[in-house]
Design a protein around this motif. Structure first.
Motif, PDB file in Angstrom:
ATOM      1  N   ARG A 208      53.711  10.477  40.555  1.00 50.74           N
ATOM      2  CA  ARG A 208      54.894   9.310  40.763  1.00 50.74           C
ATOM      3  C   ARG A 208      56.182   9.560  40.239  1.00 50.74           C
ATOM      4  O   ARG A 208      57.167   9.508  40.765  1.00 50.74           O
ATOM      5  N   MET A 209      56.240   9.885  38.965  1.00 52.74           N
ATOM      6  CA  MET A 209      57.407  10.473  38.018  1.00 52.74           C
ATOM      7  C   MET A 209      58.124  11.695  38.894  1.00 52.74           C
ATOM      8  O   MET A 209      59.128  11.383  38.992  1.00 52.74           O
ATOM      9  N   LYS A 210      57.381  12.701  39.329  1.00 47.86           N
ATOM     10  CA  LYS A 210      57.860  13.803  40.129  1.00 47.86           C
ATOM     11  C   LYS A 210      58.622  13.190  41.384  1.00 47.86           C
ATOM     12  O   LYS A 210      59.769  13.794  41.734  1.00 47.86           O
ATOM     13  N   THR A 214      62.235  13.638  42.032  1.00 49.45           N
ATOM     14  CA  THR A 214      62.835  14.341  43.370  1.00 49.45           C
ATOM     15  C   THR A 214      63.837  13.310  44.224  1.00 49.45           C
ATOM     16  O   THR A 214      64.909  13.818  44.716  1.00 49.45           O
ATOM     17  N   ASP A 215      63.318  11.867  44.447  1.00 44.98           N
ATOM     18  CA  ASP A 215      64.291  11.098  45.025  1.00 44.98           C
ATOM     19  C   ASP A 215      65.695  10.950  44.484  1.00 44.98           C
ATOM     20  O   ASP A 215      66.774  10.962  45.106  1.00 44.98           O
ATOM     21  N   CYS A 216      65.516  10.909  43.321  1.00 44.28           N
ATOM     22  CA  CYS A 216      66.997  10.569  42.452  1.00 44.28           C
ATOM     23  C   CYS A 216      67.720  12.025  42.508  1.00 44.28           C
ATOM     24  O   CYS A 216      68.875  11.760  42.816  1.00 44.28           O
ATOM     25  N   VAL A 217      67.290  12.860  42.466  1.00 42.86           N
ATOM     26  CA  VAL A 217      67.872  14.324  42.744  1.00 42.86           C
ATOM     27  C   VAL A 217      68.518  14.310  44.387  1.00 42.86           C
ATOM     28  O   VAL A 217      69.573  14.900  44.417  1.00 42.86           O
ATOM     29  N   THR A 218      67.627  13.962  45.099  1.00 42.44           N
ATOM     30  CA  THR A 218      67.991  14.084  46.613  1.00 42.44           C
ATOM     31  C   THR A 218      69.117  13.139  46.833  1.00 42.44           C
ATOM     32  O   THR A 218      70.325  13.309  47.403  1.00 42.44           O
ATOM     33  N   VAL A 258      77.235   3.336  40.082  1.00 44.32           N
ATOM     34  CA  VAL A 258      75.867   3.358  40.652  1.00 44.32           C
ATOM     35  C   VAL A 258      75.370   4.823  40.452  1.00 44.32           C
ATOM     36  O   VAL A 258      74.222   4.894  39.948  1.00 44.32           O
ATOM     37  N   MET A 259      76.234   5.753  40.702  1.00 45.83           N
ATOM     38  CA  MET A 259      75.635   7.353  40.701  1.00 45.83           C
ATOM     39  C   MET A 259      75.372   7.632  39.231  1.00 45.83           C
ATOM     40  O   MET A 259      74.667   8.449  38.784  1.00 45.83           O
ATOM     41  N   ASP A 260      76.231   7.009  38.379  1.00 40.59           N
ATOM     42  CA  ASP A 260      76.281   7.480  36.813  1.00 40.59           C
ATOM     43  C   ASP A 260      74.830   6.736  36.330  1.00 40.59           C
ATOM     44  O   ASP A 260      74.376   7.446  35.606  1.00 40.59           O
ATOM     45  N   ALA A 261      74.895   5.663  36.748  1.00 42.28           N
ATOM     46  CA  ALA A 261      73.430   4.967  36.139  1.00 42.28           C
ATOM     47  C   ALA A 261      72.174   5.707  36.864  1.00 42.28           C
ATOM     48  O   ALA A 261      71.251   5.741  36.108  1.00 42.28           O
ATOM     49  N   GLN A 262      72.324   6.107  38.162  1.00 42.71           N
ATOM     50  CA  GLN A 262      71.117   6.810  38.677  1.00 42.71           C
ATOM     51  C   GLN A 262      70.927   8.232  37.721  1.00 42.71           C
ATOM     52  O   GLN A 262      69.814   8.588  37.546  1.00 42.71           O
ATOM     53  N   TYR A 263      72.195   8.728  37.437  1.00 41.33           N
ATOM     54  CA  TYR A 263      71.872  10.163  36.940  1.00 41.33           C
ATOM     55  C   TYR A 263      71.213   9.820  35.541  1.00 41.33           C
ATOM     56  O   TYR A 263      70.630  10.488  34.917  1.00 41.33           O
ATOM     57  N   LYS A 264      71.545   8.857  34.698  1.00 39.39           N
ATOM     58  CA  LYS A 264      70.889   8.415  33.486  1.00 39.39           C
ATOM     59  C   LYS A 264      69.530   8.227  33.618  1.00 39.39           C
ATOM     60  O   LYS A 264      68.448   8.706  32.945  1.00 39.39           O
ATOM     61  N   ILE A 265      68.951   7.482  34.864  1.00 40.00           N
ATOM     62  CA  ILE A 265      67.500   7.201  35.050  1.00 40.00           C
ATOM     63  C   ILE A 265      66.840   8.782  35.384  1.00 40.00           C
ATOM     64  O   ILE A 265      66.058   8.791  34.678  1.00 40.00           O
ATOM     65  N   LEU A 266      67.613   9.550  35.931  1.00 41.17           N
ATOM     66  CA  LEU A 266      67.030  10.806  36.388  1.00 41.17           C
ATOM     67  C   LEU A 266      66.770  11.552  35.098  1.00 41.17           C
ATOM     68  O   LEU A 266      65.816  12.185  34.904  1.00 41.17           O
ATOM     69  N   THR A 267      67.883  11.348  34.046  1.00 39.20           N
ATOM     70  CA  THR A 267      67.688  12.153  32.750  1.00 39.20           C
ATOM     71  C   THR A 267      66.410  11.723  32.003  1.00 39.20           C
ATOM     72  O   THR A 267      65.658  12.534  31.518  1.00 39.20           O
ATOM     73  N   THR A 269      63.807  10.297  33.342  1.00 38.17           N
ATOM     74  CA  THR A 269      62.512  10.566  34.044  1.00 38.17           C
ATOM     75  C   THR A 269      62.335  12.029  34.013  1.00 38.17           C
ATOM     76  O   THR A 269      61.131  12.488  33.583  1.00 38.17           O
ATOM     77  N   ALA A 270      63.348  12.821  33.665  1.00 32.79           N
ATOM     78  CA  ALA A 270      63.341  14.347  33.756  1.00 32.79           C
ATOM     79  C   ALA A 270      62.498  14.807  32.407  1.00 32.79           C
ATOM     80  O   ALA A 270      61.872  15.751  32.061  1.00 32.79           O
ATOM     81  N   HIS A 271      62.882  13.941  31.165  1.00 33.19           N
ATOM     82  CA  HIS A 271      62.305  14.215  30.118  1.00 33.19           C
ATOM     83  C   HIS A 271      61.178  13.843  30.005  1.00 33.19           C
ATOM     84  O   HIS A 271      60.273  14.589  29.201  1.00 33.19           O
ATOM     85  N   LEU A 272      60.672  12.760  30.555  1.00 33.04           N
ATOM     86  CA  LEU A 272      59.027  12.672  30.904  1.00 33.04           C
ATOM     87  C   LEU A 272      58.349  13.626  31.614  1.00 33.04           C
ATOM     88  O   LEU A 272      57.171  13.905  31.160  1.00 33.04           O
ATOM     89  N   VAL A 273      59.040  14.026  32.506  1.00 31.52           N
ATOM     90  CA  VAL A 273      58.335  15.027  33.489  1.00 31.52           C
ATOM     91  C   VAL A 273      57.947  16.273  32.882  1.00 31.52           C
ATOM     92  O   VAL A 273      57.154  17.038  32.846  1.00 31.52           O
ATOM     93  N   THR A 274      59.168  16.616  31.929  1.00 27.58           N
ATOM     94  CA  THR A 274      59.175  17.982  31.490  1.00 27.58           C
ATOM     95  C   THR A 274      57.889  18.160  30.445  1.00 27.58           C
ATOM     96  O   THR A 274      57.432  19.258  29.984  1.00 27.58           O
ATOM     97  N   LYS A 275      57.624  17.088  29.865  1.00 31.64           N
ATOM     98  CA  LYS A 275      56.609  17.042  28.751  1.00 31.64           C
ATOM     99  C   LYS A 275      55.272  17.398  29.434  1.00 31.64           C
ATOM    100  O   LYS A 275      54.385  18.128  28.864  1.00 31.64           O
ATOM    101  N   GLU A 276      54.952  17.006  30.809  1.00 34.20           N
ATOM    102  CA  GLU A 276      53.577  17.513  31.488  1.00 34.20           C
ATOM    103  C   GLU A 276      53.764  18.760  32.403  1.00 34.20           C
ATOM    104  O   GLU A 276      52.801  18.997  32.943  1.00 34.20           O
ATOM    105  N   SER A 277      55.108  19.315  32.170  1.00 34.39           N
ATOM    106  CA  SER A 277      55.260  20.296  32.989  1.00 34.39           C
ATOM    107  C   SER A 277      55.247  21.921  32.349  1.00 34.39           C
ATOM    108  O   SER A 277      55.380  21.756  30.906  1.00 34.39           O
ATOM    109  N   SER A 278      55.151  22.873  33.027  1.00 31.23           N
ATOM    110  CA  SER A 278      55.486  23.994  32.389  1.00 31.23           C
ATOM    111  C   SER A 278      56.936  24.339  31.999  1.00 31.23           C
ATOM    112  O   SER A 278      57.708  23.527  32.444  1.00 31.23           O
ATOM    113  N   GLN A 279      57.067  25.369  31.239  1.00 31.07           N
ATOM    114  CA  GLN A 279      58.270  25.592  30.489  1.00 31.07           C
ATOM    115  C   GLN A 279      59.422  26.145  31.735  1.00 31.07           C
ATOM    116  O   GLN A 279      60.580  25.668  31.725  1.00 31.07           O
TER     117      GLN A 279
END
Length: 942
Positions: A208-210, A214-218, A258-267, A269-279
Motif C-alpha cells: 500500500r505504501m509503495k 508511486t501515486d505521489c510520484v506520478t 498543494v504540490m509542496d505538501a504532496q512532496y512532503k508526504i512523498l518524502t 512515505t519514501a523514508h518508511l518504504v526504504t526501510k523495507e526495501s533493498s539499498q
C-alpha cells in the motif's frame, strides 16, 4: 454570371448531399472489428486522401465570390436576399455537418480501441482463469504467492467489462448477443473463483505504501511536466491565448502549495518504504525525489515573471482587440451604406445624408487602422524585448494585422469604386444630353435634305438619309435614356419620357419619308445614266458608218462586236432599265415616277433597231473576200499541174537508169505538197474568220469551193504516195536481198559451231556434267531453229508481197537455204547419237552403284568375329554363308557385264579408259570376295 453561380451552387449542394450520405453510412450499429476497420479506411480515403474539407472550402469561397459579383451585376434586392439566405443556410448546415463528420473518426477509432482492449483482456483473463482454477488445489503458500497480483486481474476484469459493455451498446444485435453471452460465461467463472480467493486481494502495508509512493510520484511528475509544457510551449500571440495562459499560470500559482505538501508526504512515505526495501531500490527512490524537487524549483522560478509580463501584454492585446472590433464594425457599416446606395435609388437629400455617414465611417476606419498598426507595433516591440516571452509566436498577430490592412485597402478601393459609380451616373446624364443633341441634329439635317432641290446624283451623294438616320444614333439615345431612368427618382422620370416620346415620333416620321425620297433620286440618277448610254451607242453607230470606206468592213465589224458585246453600253442600258423598273416597283401605286420605265423602253427599242441595221450593212459588204479568192485560185491551178506530172511518172517504166531522176522529181513534188498544205491551212482558217463577218449565203458558196479544192489536194497526196511506194519497193528489193543473205550465212555458221561444241559433251569427266551440256546444246539448237523459221517466214512474205522478189535473188537465197537444211539434218543425227550414248552411260552408273553397294554391305557382314556356341549356331552360319555365295555369283555376272559395257560405250578416250578401269576394279573386288568365301567356309553344294 447567373449560370456560373448556379453551377457552383449545385456543386456545393452535391458535396453536402455526398457528405450526408457518407455520414449515414458511418453512424450505424457496428459489426466486428474488421468491418469497423473497413469503415475507418473508407472514412480516411474519402475525407483525408481526397481532401474533402479543402475541396468544400475552395468551392465555398469561389461560390461566395461569384455570389457577390452576381448580386452586384443583377441589382435585384429580392435576388440578393435569396442568395444571402442560401449562403447563410448552407453555412449553418455545413457547420453542423462538419462537426458530425469530424467526430466520426474518433468514434470509429474508439470502437476499434475497445475491440482491441476487449480481445486482449479476454484472452489474458481466460488464460489466467484456467491457471488460477488449477492453483485452487495447491498449498496455501503457493496460492498466496500466485494470487499476489490479484488486484491487477481485478483491473483487467473491470477493463474487460467496460470494453464489452461499450461494444454491446455500439454494435448491432447479432454481435451484441454474442458479446453478452461471452461476458456472462467469463463473469460467472470470475465470480466463482473470486469468492474463494478474495482474501488474497488485501495487499500488505508495504504494497500500500509503495502504491501511495508511486501515486505521489506520478502526480508530482505530471504536474511538473504539464507546468513545464505550459511555461515553454510556443504560443500564438492573441488576446484569447494570452488570457488562457494567464489563467493556466494562476492555476499553477494556486497549485504550488498543494504540490509542496504532496512532496512532503512523498518524502515521509519514501523514508518508511526504504526501510523495507533493498539499498538499490532506496537509492533509486531518492534519485527520483531529487529530480522532482529540481523540477518543482524550476517551475517556481519561471511562472512568476512569465505571469507578470503576460498580464502586461494582455493589456496591450485587449486594447488592440478593441480597435480591431471598432475597425470591423465601421467596415461593416461602410459596406452596408454602399450596398444601400448601389441597389436603391435615393433622393438628393437622402443621398447626401448617406454620403456624409459614409465619410464618417470611412474616417473612423482610418483612425482605427492607425491605432491597430500602432498597437501591433507596441505588442511586437514588447514581445521582442522580453526575455521571458521568447517562445511567443507573433505570426498570427501579424497575419491578423495584415488582414485588417488588406480589408482597409479593399474598403478604400470599394469606396473609390462607389465614387467612380457616382461619377458614372453624372456621366450618364452628360451622355444623355449629348446623344439627344446628336439626335436632334440628325433629324434637323434630314428634314432639310427632304426639301432641297438640285442635281439628283449630287443630292443622292449628299443626302444619304440612311447614313444620317443611322439606327445607332437612336439606339444610343434610347440607351442613354434607359441608363438615366435607372438612377433618377420616379418624380423626375415623367418629363424625361415625354421628351423621348416626341423625338422618337419625329424619327419615325422621317424614316417613313426618307426611303421614297431616296428612291426618287436613285430613279432619276439611273434614268440620266440610261440616256447617256443610249447617246454613246448612237455616236458609235455614226462613227462606224463613216469609217467603212477607209478601214474596211471586216475591221468595223470587229470593232462593232467589241463595242456592242455582252458587256457593252447597250446591255448596260438594259440593266439600268431593269434597275429602274425594280426601283419603281418599290414606289406607291399613285406615284407619277412609276411611268419612267415606259419611256425608257421605247428609247431602247429604237436603239436596238439602229444597231441591227448597221451590222447588216457591214456584213454584206464584199470587200473582205478579195485576197482569199486570189489565193484559192492560184492553189487550184498548182494542184492540176502536179497531178498531170505524177500520172506521167506512174505510166513510165522505172529502171536503174532513170530511178534517180524520177526520185528527185517526186521529192520536189513532196516538198511542194508540204508547202501547199500550209496554204490550205491558211485558207481554212481565213474562211472561218470571214464566215464570222459575212452573210450566210456567201459563206456557204466559199465553203463549197474550198471543199472542192481540198478534195483535189487530197487526191494529189494519195497519187504522190502511190508513186513514192512504187519507188520505195524498187529500192527495198535490193536491200532485202542483202539482209536475208546475211541472216542465212549467220545461221549456217551457228549450226557448225553447235556441232563442234556437241562433240565435247562425250569428253566430260562425269555423267551429270555431260547431261547439263546436252541440255544447254538442245537450248541452242532450239534458238537456231526458231531464227531459221523467222527467216523462212520473211522470205515467204517477201515472195507473196506486191511484185515479189526478182528471179536471180530467189535462186541465190534457195541455195543458201538448202545448205542450212543439210547442216540441220546432220546436227539432229549427232544429237540422237549423243542421247543414246548418255543413256548407256547412265545405265552403267546405275549397275555400278548396285554392285558397289552389295560389296560394301557384304564386306561389313563378313568381317564380323565368328564364334559358335553350339551346333545350331554353326548350322545357321552355314545357311547364311550359302545365301551369300548365291548372291555373290549373281553380282559376279553383273561385274562382268560392267566390263563389257565400259568397252562398248562410245565416249572420249580419257572417259572410256576411266570407265574400263572402274569396271575392272569392281570385278576384281567381287572375285576377291568369292575367293574369301571359298577359303574360310566349306560350302555344301548339291
Amino acid at each position: 454570371m447567373k449560370m456560373e453561380f448556379l453551377e457552383l451552387k449545385y456543386r456545393l449542394l452535391s458535396l453536402l448531399v455526398l457528405a450526408e450520405s457518407k455520414l449515414k453510412s458511418w453512424i450505424i450499429k457496428y459489426g466486428r472489428r474488421e468491418s469497423v476497420a473497413l469503415l475507418l479506411q473508407n472514412y480516411i480515403t474519402f475525407i483525408e486522401n481526397s481532401k474533402f474539407f479543402e475541396q468544400y472550402e475552395v468551392t465555398y469561397q469561389i461560390l461566395k465570390q461569384t455570389a457577390e459579383m452576381y448580386v452586384k451585376a443583377d441589382g435585384s434586392v429580392e435576388e440578393a436576399e435569396n442568395v444571402m439566405k442560401f449562403m447563410n443556410e448552407t453555412t449553418a448546415q455545413w457547420r453542423n455537418l462538419s462537426v458530425e463528420v469530424r467526430s466520426v473518426r474518433s468514434m470509429l477509432e474508439e470502437v476499434i480501441a475497445n475491440w482491441d482492449r476487449y480481445g486482449d483482456t479476454v484472452a489474458g483473463l481466460q488464460a489466467w482463469l484456467e491457471d488460477a482454477e488449477k492453483m485452487l488445489s495447491q498449498s496455501e503458500l503457493a496460492k498466496k504467492d500466485f494470487f499476489r497480483n490479484l488486484p491487477h486481474w481485478i483491473q483487467q476484469h473491470s477493463a474487460m467489462n467496460d470494453a464489452g459493455n461499450f461494444l454491446i451498446e455500439t454494435c448491432d444485435e447479432v454481435v451484441s448477443r454474442d458479446l453478452k453471452q461471452q461476458l456472462l460465461l467469463l463473469n460467472g467463472r470470475w465470480r466463482e473463483l473470486f469468492m474463494e480467493v478474495k482474501q488474497y486481494a488485501r495487499a500488505d502495508e508495504v504494497d500500500r505504501m509503495k502504491r501511495e509512493y508511486t501515486d505521489c510520484v506520478t502526480a508530482l511528475s505530471d504536474f511538473a511536466t504539464e507546468a513545464h509544457r505550459k511555461l515553454s510551449e510556443p504560443l500564438e500571440v492573441s488576446f484569447i491565448n494570452v488570457k488562457l495562459l494567464i489563467q493556466d499560470l494562476e492555476d499553477i500559482e494556486q497549485r504550488i502549495p498543494v504540490m509542496d505538501a504532496q512532496y512532503k508526504i512523498l518524502t515521509k512515505t519514501a523514508h518508511l518504504v526504504t526501510k523495507e526495501s533493498s539499498q538499490e531500490e532506496a537509492k533509486e527512490m531518492f534519485a527520483t525525489m531529487s529530480g522532482l524537487k529540481e523540477q518543482l524549483t524550476k517551475v517556481k522560478e519561471r511562472y512568476s515573471p512569465l505571469l507578470y509580463e503576460s498580464q502586461q501584454l494582455s493589456v496591450l492585446l485587449e486594447e488592440l482587440e478593441k480597435q480591431m472590433t471598432l475597425f470591423y464594425d465601421s467596415l461593416g457599416k461602410v459596406s452596408e451604406i454602399i450596398t444601400v446606395l448601389e441597389h436603391e435609388a435615393q433622393s438628393s437629400a437622402l443621398f447626401k445624408q448617406k454620403h456624409q455617414e459614409l465619410l464618417a465611417c470611412q474616417e473612423s476606419c482610418k483612425k482605427a487602422m492607425a491605432h491597430i498598426e500602432k498597437g501591433s507595433q507596441s505588442v511586437q516591440k514588447f514581445v521582442t524585448l522580453s526575455h521571458v516571452l521568447k517562445h511567443f509566436d507573433q505570426t498570427k498577430l501579424q497575419r491578423k494585422t495584415a488582414e485588417a490592412h488588406v480589408a482597409f485597402q479593399n474598403m478604400v478601393k470599394k469606396t473609390g469604386d462607389w465614387k467612380k459609380h457616382v461619377e458614372t451616373n453624372s456621366r450618364l446624364m452628360k451622355k444623355f444630353e449629348e446623344s439627344r443633341a446628336e439626335l436632334e441634329k440628325v433629324l434637323r439635317v434630314a428634314q432639310e435634305g427632304l426639301e432641297e432641290k438640285g442635281d439628283p446624283e449630287e443630292l443622292l451623294r449628299r443626302h444619304t438619309f440612311y447614313g444620317q438616320l443611322d439606327q445607332r444614333v437612336l439606339n444610343a439615345f434610347l440607351k442613354a435614356c434607359d441608363d438615366l431612368t435607372d438612377i433618377l427618382p420616379e418624380q423626375e422620370q415623367a418629363g424625361l419620357q415625354e421628351a423621348v416620346r416626341k423625338l422618337h415620333k419625329q424619327w419615325k416620321d422621317l424614316q417613313g419619308e426618307a426611303p421614297y425620297h431616296l428612291l426618287h433620286l436613285k430613279i432619276k440618277v439611273e434614268e440620266n445614266k440610261f440616256l447617256a448610254c443610249v447617246e454613246e451607242c448612237r455616236t458609235e453607230l455614226a462613227r462606224e458608218t463613216k469609217l467603212v470606206p477607209q478601214e474596211g468592213s471586216e475591221k468595223m465589224i470587229t470593232e462593232h462586236r467589241i463595242f456592242f458585246s455582252d458587256k457593252g453600253p447597250h446591255h448596260l442600258c438594259e440593266k439600268r432599265l431593269q434597275l429602274i423598273e425594280e426601283l419603281c416597283l418599290k414606289l406607291p401605286g399613285r406615284d407619277p415616277v412609276r411611268d419612267t420605265p415606259g419611256a425608257c423602253q421605247a428609247t431602247l427599242k429604237e436603239l436596238r433597231a439602229a444597231i441591227e441595221s448597221t451590222y447588216t450593212q457591214l456584213v454584206e459588204d464584199p470587200d473582205k473576200w478579195k485576197d482569199y479568192t486570189s489565193r484559192i485560185s492560184e492553189f487550184s491551178s498548182w494542184i492540176a499541174a502536179k497531178e498531170t506530172q505524177l500520172k506521167g511518172i506512174k505510166k513510165e517504166a522505172i529502171d536503174t537508169a532513170n530511178h534517180g531522176e524520177v526520185k528527185r522529181m517526186v521529192e520536189e513534188i513532196r516538198n511542194g505538197v508540204t508547202q501547199k498544205g500550209e496554204t490550205l491551212g491558211w485558207l481554212r482558217s481565213r474562211l472561218q474568220v470571214l464566215i464570222e463577218v459575212s452573210s450566210e449565203k456567201e459563206a456557204q458558196k466559199q465553203g463549197d469551193e474550198l471543199a472542192k479544192v481540198s478534195s483535189s489536194f487530197k487526191a494529189l497526196t494519195a497519187l504522190l504516195s502511190e508513186v513514192e511506194k512504187m519507188l520505195s519497193s524498187f529500192g527495198d528489193c535490193v536491200q532485202y536481198k542483202e539482209i536475208v543473205k546475211s541472216s542465212l550465212k549467220e545461221l549456217i555458221s551457228g549450226s557448225k559451231e553447235v556441232q563442234e561444241q556437241a562433240e565435247e559433251i562425250l569428253g566430260t569427266e562425269n555423267l551429270f556434267e555431260a547431261q547439263q551440256l546436252l541440255l544447254h546444246h538442245q537450248q541452242k539448237t532450239k534458238r537456231i531453229s526458231a531464227k531459221k523459221r523467222d527467216v523462212q517466214q520473211q522470205m515467204t512474205q517477201a515472195g507473196q508481197g506486191e511484185g515479189g522478189l526478182p528471179g536471180p535473188v530467189q535462186e541465190e537465197l534457195r541455195k543458201l537455204e538448202s545448205t542450212l537444211d543439210g547442216l540441220e539434218r546432220s546436227r539432229e543425227r549427232q544429237e540422237r547419237r549423243i542421247q543414246v550414248t548418255l543413256r548407256k552411260w547412265e545405265r552403267f552408273e546405275t549397275n555400278k552403284e548396285t554392285v558397289v553397294r552389295y560389296l560394301f554391305q557384304t564386306g561389313s557382314s563378313h568381317e564380323r568375329f565368328l564364334s559358335f556356341s553350339s551346333l545350331e549356331s554353326l548350322s545357321s552360319e552355314l545357311e547364311q554363308t550359302k545365301e551369300f555365295s548365291k548372291r555373290t555369283e549373281g553380282i559376279a555376272v553383273q561385274a562382268e557385264s560392267l566390263v563389257k559395257e565400259a568397252s562398248e560405250i562410245p565416249l572420249g578416250p580419257k572417259n572410256k579408259q576411266l570407265l574400263q578401269q572402274q569396271a575392272k576394279s569392281i570385278k576384281e573386288q567381287v572375285k576377291k570376295l568369292e575367293d574369301t568365301l571359298e577359303e574360310e567356309y566349306v560350302l555344301d553344294t548339291p
